[in-house]
Structure formats: structure tokens, C-alpha cells
Scaffold this active site. Sequence first.
Site, mmCIF file in Angstrom:
data_model
loop_
_atom_site.group_PDB
_atom_site.id
_atom_site.type_symbol
_atom_site.label_atom_id
_atom_site.label_comp_id
_atom_site.label_asym_id
_atom_site.label_seq_id
_atom_site.Cartn_x
_atom_site.Cartn_y
_atom_site.Cartn_z
ATOM 1 N N GLU A 184 44.017 33.958 41.111
ATOM 2 C CA GLU A 184 43.100 33.794 42.239
ATOM 3 C C GLU A 184 43.716 32.934 43.349
ATOM 4 O OE1 GLU A 184 39.537 32.266 40.342
ATOM 5 O OE2 GLU A 184 38.733 34.278 40.162
ATOM 6 N N GLU A 253 38.214 40.548 36.296
ATOM 7 C CA GLU A 253 37.075 39.720 35.900
ATOM 8 C C GLU A 253 35.786 40.344 36.419
ATOM 9 O OE1 GLU A 253 37.253 35.557 36.745
ATOM 10 O OE2 GLU A 253 39.285 35.308 35.954
#
Length: 819
Positions: A184, A253
Site C-alpha cells: 500500500e 484485500e
Amino acid sequence: MATLFVYRMLIVFCLSLCLCCHHIHCSVTYDRKALLINGQRRILFSGSIHYPRSTPDMWEDLIQKAKDGGLDVIETYVFWNVHEPSPGNYNFEGRYDLVRFIKTIQKAGLYAHLRIGPYVCAEWNFGGFPVWLKYVPGISFRTDNEPFKRAMQGFTEKIVNLMKSENLFESQGGPIILSQIENEYGAQSKLLGAAGHNYMTWAAKMAVEMGTGVPWVMCKEEDAPDPVINSCNGFYCDAFTPNQPYKPTIWTEAWSGWFTEFGGPIHQRPVQDLAFAAARFIQKGGSFINYYMVGLFTIEFFLAGGPFITTSYDYDAPIDEYGKKLGSKTEGFAGLIRQPKYGHLKELHRAIKMCERALVSADPIVTSLGGFQQAHVYSSESGDCAAFLSNYDTKSAARVLFNNMHYNLPPWSISVLPDCRNVVFNTAKVGVQTSQMEMLPANAEMFSWESYFEDISSLDDSSTFTTQGLLEQINVTRDASDYLWYITSVDIGSSESFLHGGELPTLIVQSTGHALHIFINGQLSGSAFGTREARRFMYTGKVNLRAGRNKIALLSVAVGLPIREDDDSVNHFDFIAKLIMIFVIMKNVGGHYETWNTGILGPVALHGLDQGKWDLSWQKWTYQVGLRGEAMNLVSPNGISSVEWMQSSLAVQRQQPLMWHKAYFNAPEGDEPLALDMEGGNPSRISLVKRSVTSVCAEVAEYHPTIKNWHIESYGKPEEFHSPKVHLRCSPGHAISSIKFASFGTPLGTCGSYQQGPCHSPTSYDILEKKCVGKQRCAVTISNSNFGVDPCPNVLKRLSVEAICSPTTSTTMQPNWRG
């Protein structure tokens, strides 16, 4: 000789061919449609299980539950701080045995996705970085910084080489089909500009050059360089497309819920919405979905990230954090299945797998079926056909015409048609049971509590030091403890006005986190704490000082170290029209969190003295790391024998702050998960409770989509219709003792609050009681013939039922019976 030569050449050729085939068998590549494993495109469902958040005895059962739920892959982060607690000293034992975890995945016949990071976030202390990394000279985290890159590369190589040495990559015949580098990073990369971009491209190149033989991914990284695959994280990822047309569409995710913070709500995501998001991602060309999380447990307090994130990491996952005994094992526990989330997703996975050949063979043809309705149709040259019928209206159902047939679509739902004709699954129609869980008294005999006072009157001179001014907490503790004492003294003259009836002075303490206890001359004077949104806080309180020297001791408590640079927080989930998830994501972007401060950095000042304000910030302060009870290892059963404990009933009467409490208890009968009810606060009021399934509910309509009504051999030809069934199941050791509610017709309400509607079959209770009471599990067919006379012709009917589950024994339980 010539014959022998030919024979030998044939052997060499055959060996070469075998080696080549072996290499092909173990290859993992990709194209724009999907990952290719052994040359075959695959639609893959994955789930996150973090090995340090459970024990090795749990792994096998937990992974098997994930497999039984229709998953193909297990995903985990790799946690640097637990593996390298000090530079060059590695720990891969116990719950940190990464090799054993991956081999357990392999034993179950599943693939693995290894997200090395090494930054992981994961609501884990310091984002998974070891705290010693902060003190490497000249270091700056996650940027084009040589000290950081050297350390990061060293740990990444350590993990990759460990996996290679055990032949665990798919290229070696192992289960690992994907690896992730960084995590991320996209928003931070943009914020840092050239330094961020250079670091990201370096990390990608470094990872690829390690030669794992499997693809690498970067999540939330739009400009991930070839051949690294960029992927999506979030509640919805149907709008995501990879940065190159020849890369597959991967969702690393898919958030099943959200984490919990101290004092905050428990976030839940309805399974209808999660299934809708997953189906919508697949219908638009996605080929890999990882649920974050799928199974997890509570971790040790010091590993929880922060600040203010709880040790529980339940995440509203399909397998919850509560465990049960596995056979005769004393430590073998696995999570409980959370229904209906687990069962509904399992049915989704089965439906999607039926469509796999068509999905990986072509791009969809999208057709409008109305203002908010669409059809996505996949067709292959071999004749396979699969369709998704979508209704994006959040409030209203729709009746659509597709392939000359009418289909009813609930609001905010997707129907799956593996043959472009028959619906086998709809994301909004839940056919599996809902389990009602309660925490019930365990009726276990607990021995009397004993207590030990944390001595705050004296300090261990060998572990203290004194310096001028206030110091940052983590720089002092090095994360060896969450507690740091700040101690100073003030001399009060006997002529001060407050000593002669005037108003007491006020102590003001500014803290950067996360909690604070104030002691004046050994007595607790007050406490304060921040929140996850407002980590900085100020304590303001009157202090009762005396003439002469006064000791001020401030106990600063760190509730988890910073975990991320882009800090996500989510409000309550509102299930609008019972179908749509509305959420807000707030972003706070701040770079280099290794420089963030914790503890008491001031000002610390006394107000209301005759001289006015007295700033204590720059006078001499004495520091002590941790509590004495920590040093004596009171939390360990082996470390408490040398301590004199006293009865808690006597200790509570003295109201001494900072007390340690202990008690032993006999494990109660049964295999339900146990927990401590801490709501009483007073140790004598703490009770042992067990998590039990007290009732189960199910609601299924007459024409509920079911896989049994579709067979690939018939390819949509008319067949005998298989009526759907309501399935009820209590936990092992429990049976259905009574039927709380049953109605075949048009019942109203939801599980726990059902009511009869205008249409109701009077035989409903009799049928359910006859077929279910006394059994651990039962199934009841939903048809007019099963309930006698049709209670309301030409009306779509459904069966709603709630059954009570009670403990039983194998000798009294009736055999399971299906009707």
C-alpha cells in the site's frame, strides 16, 4: 555399439523431457485474463490467515476450514519484528514458524500468497518493522534511503532464501504462487515524488531479481513496473484495472469488515454486500480475490498496532477469533464458523467455479437490461456460456428479460448463471442458517483471586537514569515495555497561599500518547488518555501538594506504536435497504512515521502558585522503563512463586492503584470457547463465560436458487425441479431442543424477531418439530406437499424458522434425519 548409443540417447532425451515437463508443471505465469498455473488459467479465491495471530496447533484446522469454504489460496504477511527482534538474531520458532505454516498450507492441498512487505501495516505494532530499525544511523523509512534499502533487502533475501531452501515456491514444486513486495505504498510514493518513485522501482527490481519463479505483486501501486502486477485493496474493486493490458486483475484485500479500536464499535459487513462486491469484481474480469481476513485470533497485547487498536483482530471474518478444543489437545483450538457469512460465500465460490472455463476464455459482452440492470455474458469457442445478471438499484427489485426468459433480481444483487440459463446463486438471497451467539456463564469453579501491589514508592536505582528535560518515550524504552516513568520533584514553601485555605494548584501535562497516570507523593491523583483520532491530549487537574519536597511521578503508557503512513478509518456500516454498504474512508497522510513521537514531551507545568506558572519541562527528570512486576515476570506461571500475593478482597479494600491479579480455575465441561467477562473491574466480579450457539435461524423461499437444479451435462434442458431446503445445525455436543418460530407462508421480521405474516401454514410448527427436535442437524424441504394444503396459492412463499440449541449427550441425541 550403435544400438547402445541410440538407447543411451533415448534415455537422455527422456530425462530431458521429464525435467522439462517438471519445469512446466511447476510454472506460474500470467496473462491479461488470469494467473496461469501449470499452463492453465485459474479463477482463484484466497483468504488471509496471519500465522502469528494463532498457534501452530490451530493452523491445520483453520486452513482446512478455509479450504472447505471454497478457498484455493491462503495469504499471509511476513512479520519482520517477530522474526528479527534484534539485528542478525532470527526467530522462526513456535507461532513464528513460517516454514511450518506454509507446509501446512501445502499439506491441505492449497496454494500460498506470501506478502513479504517487509512493511505490512496489518494493525501490527510499528507496521511490522522492528523498533531497532529506527536507530540505524541515517535511516529514513520507505524512501530512497540507502540504510533502509540495505536493511529491507537483507530481510527480504532472508525470507526468500528460507523459502527456497525448503522448496516452497511453486517453481520448486511448493505451494507459493505469488509474492508481494512493499505494501500500500502508492499514496506515499506520490507524496515523496522522485524519492518515492525511485524507491518503489528499486524495490520491484530487487524482488524480481531474486528469481523465485513466481510473479510478484504490489498492492495499491498504480505505477508498479513490469513484470510486477499492481493490485487493488478495498471494500469494492470492480472499478479497478491493472496498469498494463497484459496483466491480470487481482484483488489482494477484499475487506470482510474492519478492525476494532479501544472504545469503538465492532464493525460488521453484511455477507450480502461482500458477496455482491466479489461477484461484481469477477463479472468485470477479475480472476483473483483475497478476503481480508478469513480466519484470525487475538494476539499478545504488545504486538497490537496502534495507537488504540485492540488485540482482537476479528474483522467480522467468515471464521471468527473464538476457538474450541480439538480432540484431546490442550492447546489445539480453531476458529468458529461465522454464519451466514461462511456458508453464503462458500455457495458463491461453488457457483463461480462452475463458470470458470467461460470466464478465463473470453471477455464479457455487456448488455443493458434496464436503467440499473446489466447482463455480463462470457462465451467460449468450445460452447461454454456463463452470465451475470446485475441489479445496481439499492432500493427496488427488478424483473428483467434475458435470453427470452424472465428473471427476478433483488435490489443490489447479482445472479450467477453458469449455463446462461439457470440461476444457481444470487448474492442477496441467503440460504444458509444464521447462528445466534451468546456469552453464557461457564459455571466453572474459580479459585479466589490473589493480588500483588506494584511498588511505586521506590525505584530500582540500577535501571534508572536522570537527565535534564523530557525525553521521547520510545527512544528510552526501545519498545521493551509499554510503560515509562517520568519522575521529578518540586519544593513548596510553607507560605504558599493554597496551604492556608487557598485554591489548590493545577497540574497541566501535555502528552503525545497514549495514556497517562499522575501520582503525587505516591498517591494516584488522576488519569487521562487520548483516542485514535486525537492521540495528543492534555491532563488538567488539581494536585494536593504539601510544604517541602513533593514527588511527581508520571506513568506514560503506549497503546501500540504507529502502524501506517496513510491512516484509514471507517465509520459505522449502515446497511441501507438491508442490502448496500455505505462507508466513509478518511485519509491522513503523513510521511516517515518512524519520526513520530510518543510519551510526555511537555509542557508540564504547575499553575496557581503564588509565583504564578512553574514550568517543570526542563528541570531534572528521572526515568525508569517498565513496571517492577514486568521485571519479575509476574505474567508467567513460572515467575510468580517468589512473590508474596495477598487475597484480592483485602487488596481491593485498600484501593491501591497498579495491582497485579491472578487466579486459577478448572476448565468446565464441554468444548465451547471460553472468555473472561472483565466488565466487573473488581477481580472478584470477573467471571468465566463460554461462547455458545443458542439458536439458529434460516429463511429460504420456494424457488431459492440452488446448484442442484443445474447440471452441466444437461446444459439448461428441462429437468425435475429440486425443491430447496432449510438446513439447521447446532454446534457439536448440542441439539435442537425446541422450535421458537416456524412459518411457511409470508413471515415477517428477521432472526430473533420473526412474526407471522398474512399467509401462514398451520402445520409449520408440527413439521419442524417432527423433523428437527432432538437432532444436531436437520433439513426440511420447502414445498406445498411437505406442508399440506397451499396456504396462499399464486403467492411466492418462504419458510422462516428459529430453533433453540441446547447441550446434549450422544446417548440422548436422535439420529440426523432429512426430509
